[in-house]
Write an enzyme that holds these catalytic residues in place. Sequence first.
Site, PDB file in Angstrom:
ATOM      1  N   ASP A 102      -5.944  -6.992   4.702  1.00 13.69           N
ATOM      2  CA  ASP A 102      -7.076  -6.544   3.895  1.00 13.69           C
ATOM      3  C   ASP A 102      -7.916  -7.748   3.464  1.00 13.69           C
ATOM      4  O   ASP A 102      -9.139  -7.783   3.633  1.00 13.69           O
ATOM      5  CB  ASP A 102      -6.536  -5.811   2.667  1.00 13.69           C
ATOM      6  CG  ASP A 102      -7.569  -4.907   2.033  1.00 13.69           C
ATOM      7  OD1 ASP A 102      -8.560  -4.579   2.707  1.00 13.69           O
ATOM      8  OD2 ASP A 102      -7.388  -4.524   0.869  1.00 13.69           O
TER       9      ASP A 102
ATOM     10  N   TYR B  91       0.813  -1.217   0.000  1.00 10.50           N
ATOM     11  CA  TYR B  91       0.000   0.000   0.000  1.00 10.50           C
ATOM     12  C   TYR B  91       0.849   1.271   0.000  1.00 10.50           C
ATOM     13  O   TYR B  91       0.326   2.366  -0.043  1.00 10.50           O
ATOM     14  CB  TYR B  91      -0.992   0.005   1.172  1.00 10.50           C
ATOM     15  CG  TYR B  91      -2.310  -0.647   0.801  1.00 10.50           C
ATOM     16  CD1 TYR B  91      -2.329  -1.770  -0.028  1.00 10.50           C
ATOM     17  CD2 TYR B  91      -3.524  -0.160   1.261  1.00 10.50           C
ATOM     18  CE1 TYR B  91      -3.512  -2.390  -0.372  1.00 10.50           C
ATOM     19  CE2 TYR B  91      -4.715  -0.776   0.919  1.00 10.50           C
ATOM     20  CZ  TYR B  91      -4.703  -1.882   0.099  1.00 10.50           C
ATOM     21  OH  TYR B  91      -5.873  -2.490  -0.242  1.00 10.50           O
TER      22      TYR B  91
ATOM     23  N   LYS C 298       3.243 -14.698   4.525  1.00  6.38           N
ATOM     24  CA  LYS C 298       3.587 -15.627   3.440  1.00  6.38           C
ATOM     25  C   LYS C 298       5.118 -15.717   3.415  1.00  6.38           C
ATOM     26  O   LYS C 298       5.772 -15.548   2.376  1.00  6.38           O
ATOM     27  CB  LYS C 298       2.996 -15.080   2.127  1.00  6.38           C
ATOM     28  CG  LYS C 298       3.056 -16.023   0.971  1.00  6.38           C
ATOM     29  CD  LYS C 298       2.087 -17.184   1.054  1.00  6.38           C
ATOM     30  CE  LYS C 298       2.290 -18.134  -0.112  1.00  6.38           C
ATOM     31  NZ  LYS C 298       1.600 -19.427   0.074  1.00  6.38           N
TER      32      LYS C 298
ATOM     33  N   ASP D 207      -2.194 -18.649   3.262  1.00  2.00           N
ATOM     34  CA  ASP D 207      -3.208 -19.514   2.638  1.00  2.00           C
ATOM     35  C   ASP D 207      -3.836 -20.451   3.667  1.00  2.00           C
ATOM     36  O   ASP D 207      -5.056 -20.649   3.704  1.00  2.00           O
ATOM     37  CB  ASP D 207      -2.639 -20.293   1.439  1.00  2.00           C
ATOM     38  CG  ASP D 207      -1.168 -20.659   1.582  1.00  2.00           C
ATOM     39  OD1 ASP D 207      -0.500 -20.085   2.465  1.00  2.00           O
ATOM     40  OD2 ASP D 207      -0.681 -21.516   0.826  1.00  2.00           O
TER      41      ASP D 207
END
Length: 400
Positions: free
Chosen positions: A288, A147, A214, A264
Amino acid sequence: MEKIRFQDGKWVVPDNPIIPYIEGDGVGKEVTASAISVIDAAVEKEFSGKRKILWREILAGEKALKETGERLPGSTLREIKSYRVLFKGPLETPIGSGFRSLNVEIRMLLDLYANIRPVKYVEGLESPLKKPTVDMVIFRENTDDIYTGIEWKYNSKEAALMRSILKRDFNVEIKGDSGIGIKPMSKSKTERITRMAIRYAIANKRRAITIMHKGNIMKYTEGAFREWAYSIARREFNKNILVDETGRMQNSGKKILMNDRIADNMFQQIIAKPELYDIILAPNLNGDYVSDAAGALIGDIGILGSANIGDMGGAFEPVHGIAAKYAGKNLANPIGTIKAGSMMLEFMGWGRAAAVIDSAVKSAIKRKIVTQDIARAWGKKGLGTREFTEALVKIIKKGS
Ligand code: NAP
């Protein structure tokens, strides 16, 4: 009539604070007006005139563009910087091209580094889960990660330059038709949001904090986020936090468990075993994604509010966007913006008024006093935004 001030990291709130607000785009006008009348009713109910917010409209988005020729005029930026606390509706951000997110600019302006999003099931909502044991608070980092908006179009000279530097200095080959984005994640910014999440967990007697990352793929950004978060927990909060890097421990009881999940896996975990998850600490993009997914688990994203918090300021807004298809039709659910209001009252130290709002919302949903987005799951039409707001204000005034 005074401003809210910040002293040694604390909010200093007068009885009649001036709070600027931005209506927002799309459904913003309707949901913001609704929230303001509900907040005023709750403050009046609890403080009987001794305390009252003095609302001051400032312009941003479509409305500002029409009136001033700019979406985020200089006067608005000056007011936000001066008042430091802001209540706002959603603002539009175009996909793929066009102007940069106004929301991101506002968060950056006040360095509002934590986006706090509580997601709790409310009895009566139609959840897709058999057992909707969802009670999570998402701490989403707001100032790092993608962002920051550092990216270049595939056919720009900047992208070509980046590709040639990567080839020349790092022997990294990138296809000539690739756009390029940069994902910075820093130690200092990870540490400060981790501290905030841990302090929140302690103050609110929460059970666990799960870092969502991740890091198996993005080792030096998301993997580092995990390392830095664990390290702060060990160094500064050893008394309160039990760090579990194995991912196998259950809640210990006394200490707050801190573990992590790969992004995930996190998605399937919150669907399969939502009761195990409490506070989720996430970099910007993961935070988000997971907020909307968690919103779906409780049956409606339209009821989620959020607080963007820094060391000296806060902006409060719904999690949802401008929901353009409902704009001006008296069909939007204002609860997300109302909940953002109750979070603002909490931060102001007016928690009693926040509790009035929360219990009125619960009572309304239980009694099936809701807007169309919730009512349609029961095959019903639901109330309009205005009628729902009037009903909620009535519940607040009556005190049940
Ligand atoms: P969205 O505006 O949240 O709408 C997605 C869907 O969610 C709607 O079609 C509707 O679902 C439901 N929904 C959301 N808010 C609702 C409400 N108050 N009442 C009833 N239903 C509601 O998401 P989007 O379409 O992805 O984003 C649209 C724009 O909003 C984009 O420009 C985006 O950048 C912006 N945005 C702004 C903010 C912010 O200002 N903080 C946050 C998120 C997005 P159904 O169609 O199923 O009824």
